[in-house]
Design an enzyme around this catalytic site. Structure first.
Site: not given
Ligand SMILES: *[C@@H]1O[C@H](CO)[C@@H](O)[C@H](O)[C@H]1NC(C)=O
Ligand SMILES: *[C@@H]1O[C@H](CO)[C@@H](O)[C@H](O)[C@H]1NC(C)=O
Ligand SMILES: *[C@@H]1O[C@H](CO)[C@@H](O)[C@H](O)[C@H]1NC(C)=O
Ligand SMILES: *[C@@H]1O[C@H](CO)[C@@H](O)[C@H](O)[C@H]1NC(C)=O
Ligand SMILES: *[C@@H]1O[C@H](CO)[C@@H](O)[C@H](O)[C@H]1NC(C)=O
Ligand SMILES: *[C@@H]1O[C@H](CO)[C@@H](O)[C@H](O)[C@H]1NC(C)=O
Length: 234
Positions: A122, A118, A65
């Protein structure tokens, strides 16, 4: 009087020390302390999803993920930091084909878009340690280092519509192999049969890594599943 003086001195020293510690931690070259490497079980991701994945049989292996720079003091991890935005052409062909296996966009099938999301959310928060290429390379290596699907199977924990597990059953099976405590994240069970004990679905397994994303460490956050509720892996 002397007593009062020395305890006062002690207090001042203690404050100074605490202040110093805070200073070290908060300026520790970045706003994160460790990484959470999160792998998802696609069937659980797709349950209740309105995205295309609910229309076909999802993959039956744990896939990535994300790799999330995190800190302990703030459960909401840093996100969308100032940094380079995702650049697709940096993913050289061999890396791209690896990521297509380890990090597919389970829900909508646009892998590049998932990676972009992502990284921008992040990856930008740990760019001082891992640039975009390193971020994706490290994540793939982490995925490759332990096969969760295999570890669970080897411990006789296999997908089942009825069998339930305790949080500790699943954690112990993984820890026996990785030697580090993982964390689990669960999802509520949308098809909870009436009159039966409440259950939750195993959704994600988290590995924790130190600041440089090299050394795996114990995870100690536990907020991802309800306490004392049995877990379905299906
Ligand atoms: C934790 O993250 C928050 C949000 O980005 C940040 O403000 C804070 O400084 C971080 N704490 C540490 C100890 O790095
Ligand atoms: C994206 O990466 C490629 C290859 O490293 C580079 O040539 C290009 O300038 C980058 N694009 C942007 C917008 O930074
Ligand atoms: C997938 O996402 C990328 C990046 O957001 C976008 O450029 C591309 O058009 C998308 N592809 C499809 C088929 O939607
Ligand atoms: C991981 O283990 C599962 C179950 O044994 C297996 O089906 C799968 O091919 C393995 N994946 C990799 C990348 O080795
Ligand atoms: C498989 O299980 C055996 C015995 O339970 C254990 O010793 C071994 O480490 C496990 N291997 C993997 C790859 O999970
Ligand atoms: C988790 O471990 C870190 C580092 O050892 C510590 O600072 C933090 O307080 C711990 N959090 C909990 C909830 O135990």
């Amino acid at each position: 009087m002397a007593m009062l003086k020395s305890s006062l001195a002690f207090l001042v020293l203690a404050f100074a020390f605490a202040f110093f510690l805070c200073f070290i931690i908060s300026t520790g070259d970045g706003s994160y302390v460790y990484f959470q490497f999160v792998q998802q079980w696609p069937p659980a991701t797709c349950i209740r999803s309105t995205k295309p994945c609910s229309k076909h049989r999802p993959l039956q292996i744990f896939t990535i993920h994300g790799l999330w720079p995190s800190n302990y003091s703030n459960p909401k991890m840093p996100s969308n930091c100032v940094g380079s935005q995702f650049n697709e052409s940096k993913l050289y062909p061999q890396l791209r084909s690896r990521l297509k296996r380890s990090w597919p966009d389970v829900e909508s099938g646009n892998d590049t878009k998932f990676w972009e999301g992502e990284w921008n959310k992040h990856g930008t928060c740990s760019e001082q340690i891992l640039d975009q290429i390193q971020y994706f390379e490290r994540s793939h290596e982490m995925w490759n280092s332990f096969n969760i699907t295999h570890i669970l199977k080897n411990a006789s924990i296999v997908p089942s519509a009825t069998q339930t597990w305790k949080y500790s059953d699943i954690v112990s099976a993984i820890k026996a192999v990785t030697k580090r405590t993982p964390a689990l994240r669960c999802k509520s069970n949308p098809t909870q049969p009436k009159g039966q004990a409440k259950t939750q679905l195993l959704h994600e397994v988290v590995f924790c890594y130190g600041y440089r994303a090299l050394k795996q460490i114990d995870c100690n956050q536990t907020a991802g599943c309800w306490n004392q509720v049995d877990i379905l892996y299906q």
